[in-house]
Design an enzyme around this catalytic site. Structure first.
Site, PDB file in Angstrom:
ATOM      1  N   GLU A   1       0.842  -1.188   0.000  1.00 22.49           N
ATOM      2  CA  GLU A   1       0.000   0.000   0.000  1.00 22.49           C
ATOM      3  C   GLU A   1       0.883   1.245   0.000  1.00 22.49           C
ATOM      4  OE1 GLU A   1      -2.854  -0.116   3.142  1.00 22.49           O
ATOM      5  OE2 GLU A   1      -3.820  -1.926   2.419  1.00 22.49           O
TER       6      GLU A   1
ATOM      7  N   HIS B   1      -8.304  10.016   4.099  1.00 23.46           N
ATOM      8  CA  HIS B   1      -8.045   8.954   3.120  1.00 23.46           C
ATOM      9  C   HIS B   1      -8.254   9.533   1.729  1.00 23.46           C
ATOM     10  CE1 HIS B   1      -8.073   5.150   1.030  1.00 23.46           C
ATOM     11  NE2 HIS B   1      -7.679   4.564   2.149  1.00 23.46           N
TER      12      HIS B   1
ATOM     13  N   ARG C   1      -0.279   8.840   2.242  1.00 23.61           N
ATOM     14  CA  ARG C   1      -1.652   9.331   2.105  1.00 23.61           C
ATOM     15  C   ARG C   1      -1.767  10.846   2.142  1.00 23.61           C
ATOM     16  NH1 ARG C   1      -4.938   4.962   5.895  1.00 23.61           N
ATOM     17  NH2 ARG C   1      -4.875   3.252   4.382  1.00 23.61           N
TER      18      ARG C   1
ATOM     19  N   HIS D   1     -10.386  10.049   7.906  1.00 23.02           N
ATOM     20  CA  HIS D   1     -10.251   8.603   8.066  1.00 23.02           C
ATOM     21  C   HIS D   1      -9.648   8.194   9.404  1.00 23.02           C
ATOM     22  CE1 HIS D   1      -9.911   4.462   6.881  1.00 23.02           C
ATOM     23  NE2 HIS D   1      -8.603   4.457   6.945  1.00 23.02           N
TER      24      HIS D   1
ATOM     25  N   ARG E   1      -0.130   8.700   9.448  1.00 18.63           N
ATOM     26  CA  ARG E   1      -0.038   7.255   9.656  1.00 18.63           C
ATOM     27  C   ARG E   1       0.290   6.513   8.366  1.00 18.63           C
ATOM     28  NH1 ARG E   1      -3.729   2.925   9.087  1.00 18.63           N
ATOM     29  NH2 ARG E   1      -5.371   4.372   8.465  1.00 18.63           N
TER      30      ARG E   1
END
Length: 560
Positions: A139, A267, A316, A377, A412
């Site tokens: 990811e 997100h 992100r 998110h 994160r």
């Protein structure tokens, strides 16, 4: 020019509730450990305390699986092999943009593989390849494939199922009580500031009453907050309805510090259409891009080309910021995620939840590009704590998303959240086995106050607009004025709606104060007036309330 002088503390006189308005408690129960919250972190504490001989009470706001954990799609990040531990730590700290605690990150990466194996031993079924080995994907922000998943894109649901089965079945004993439909109101404290338990509002008959909601006291030697984040502060969020900042607000009122609460992860890819029945935005897992999907603008051009070396798999904060900038430049409220080239078989097998959700909304990702935009998110900040759950307040622990342990920093890394819940929850249980405070009397102090619940929609809409992906000084100033206009008043209604509105207002106020103070762009905190991080701001912001007739919100500098 980069400033090198540490910023001064920011003092914000504001009306804050010292405690929630609630009736006098009708019942009392006593235990050794009170756990508030039933996601991956809270249930990891409960399973870790099994067989300890301690009396444990777990209370949860709704049913056991009503929190955020079951909605986690992507997976659990953990080092794929011994040589990957350092790389996982480096990826985590790179995503964290200079605010991670290096020791905490290295510990998370080192303990990750064992935590996943322990979960498998408890019965969690992760996806495996033809050779029987755990299937792995990659990811955003990860330098290699190290993320294990379950049910394609239903990892959180499987983690929740396995931990719930253990907590309520094989590991359950007469010394563990689990009570649903019971929300946290406030934390009780002794004269010297130790947390001695909590006031809760209960709609279940198991702790002392029958047939109606009643307020009660749970007296405990240790209280563990595992209440999740503050997602419902924003009008558009992937978080379920229960996530209203209750634990953060209660901890703030009890004297704990909220650290780095301005760092809220948006997100990059949620479905740009009506929310689900729960009011949540439909998440399009980052793992879809990990498998090769690409972001495109309204003209069909690639959005991330030339923006970052990892392109669509950049961290992100970088992807969400780029999407917000392109939407603004093109005058649109959405861009597109193109996964058509992955094919029906691969999409339907690997991402059944995403495909079903999109199709139910009228878009088939097999043949159509999926309209997306960023939405709130994850809370990177929270109650200041270490990876063992210890806070600066004796008798109070915090684990999972409610806590700020230093592993996430300013942003994160994808799929580190479930991992942190497993590692921190288990570590907190071990710590509590060895170090429980002595029981001492306490109470909830301060004048009851509350927010008019009818103002909630106005506040959350304004937070979405002015404290979202891109933040301007003017927008933050307008937010501060709105929050002062809608601040708690003495008394207040004693209803669930008022309690939630008051908690949301408290964490919104802390977030806006910290975002206004941090005059830089770093990680998931992006301001329009300054585009780069500042060396002077490579520090934490700890926000606390000073007691008094008009509580004062103070954001102090703490070294990383």
């Amino acid at each position: 020019m980069i400033a090198t002088t540490a910023p001064a503390p920011v003092v914000t006189p504001t009306r804050m509730a010292a405690r929630l308005a609630a009736p006098q408690p009708e019942w009392t129960t006593t235990c050794d450990v009170l756990v508030v919250g039933s996601g991956v972190a809270g249930l990891s504490v409960v399973t870790g305390l099994a067989g300890s001989g301690l009396d444990v009470v777990l209370v949860t706001k709704g049913v056991l699986d009503a929190g955020s954990t079951p909605w986690a799609q992507g997976g659990v990040a953990r080092a794929a092999h011994a040589d990957d531990v350092d790389a996982h730590a480096v990826d985590t700290m790179t995503a964290g943009a200079g605010l991670c605690d290096g020791a905490a990150v290295r510990r998370l990466a080192a303990e990750g593989p064992a935590a996943v194996e322990a979960l498998i031993a408890l019965g969690a079924a992760f996806d495996r390849g033809p050779d029987g080995r755990l299937a792995q994907t990659r990811e955003g922000g990860h330098s290699r494939a190290r993320i294990v998943h379950a049910g394609g894109d239903a990892t959180g649901a499987e983690v929740q199922r396995a931990l719930t089965a253990m907590a309520t079945g094989a590991l359950a004993d007469e010394r563990t009580t689990i009570v649903e439909h019971t929300c946290l109101l406030d934390l009780e404290r002794s004269d010297d500031g130790q947390v001695t338990g909590a006031l809760v509002a209960q709609a279940s008959p198991r702790l002392g009453h029958r047939g109606r909601i009643a307020v009660g006291r749970v007296l405990a030697r240790a209280t563990v907050l595992a209440t999740g984040g503050l997602g419902r502060v924003f009008a558009s969020t992937t978080n379920p309805p229960a996530v209203t900042g209750d634990g953060m607000a209660a901890a703030l009122r009890a004297g704990a510090a909220l650290r780095d609460v301005e760092f809220v992860q948006f997100h990059p890819t949620v479905f740009a259409g009506p929310p689900m029945d729960t009011g949540q935005a439909l998440l399009i897992s980052e793992a879809v891009r990990g498998e090769g999907a690409m972001l495109r603008d309204t003209y069909g051009d690639l959005v991330m080309a030339g923006v970052h070396p990892l392109a669509d798999l950049a961290p992100r904060d970088i992807v969400a910021t780029r999407i917000a900038q392109v939407m603004a430049a093109q005058g649109t409220d959405h861009l597109y995620l193109d996964a058509r080239h992955l094919g029906a078989q691969r999409l339907e097998q690997r991402f059944p939840t995403v495909v079903a959700g999109c199709r139910s909304a009228g878009v088939d990702p097999v043949t159509q590009m999926v309209p997306i935009r960023p939405a709130q998110h994850y809370s990177c900040g929270g109650v200041a704590a270490d990876l063992d759950g210890r806070t600066g307040v004796r008798g109070l622990s915090a684990v999972g998303e409610v806590a700020c342990t230093g592993v996430h920093g300013a942003n994160r890394l994808a799929s580190n959240s479930l991992l942190e819940g497993l590692v921190a929850g288990s570590a907190a249980a071990r710590t509590l086995r060895d170090d429980l405070p002595q029981r001492t009397p306490g109470d909830v102090v301060g004048e009851p106050a509350g927010v008019d619940p009818s103002t909630r929609a106005t506040v959350t809409s304004a937070m979405q607009h002015d404290a979202g992906v891109l933040r301007s000084p003017q927008g933050l100033s307008a937010l501060a004025c709105l929050l002062e206009q809608t601040a708690p008043t003495r008394g207040g209604a004693s209803t669930a709606a008022a309690w939630e509105a008051t908690n949301l207002h408290a964490v919104s106020t802390a977030l806006v104060a910290a975002a206004s103070a941090r005059t830089e762009s770093r990680g998931s905190h992006r301001r329009t007036d300054v585009t780069e991080p500042s060396e002077a701001w490579a520090v934490h912001l700890d926000t606390t309330i000073t007691p008094g007739q008009t509580p004062t919100l103070v954001s102090r500098i703490t070294p990383v």
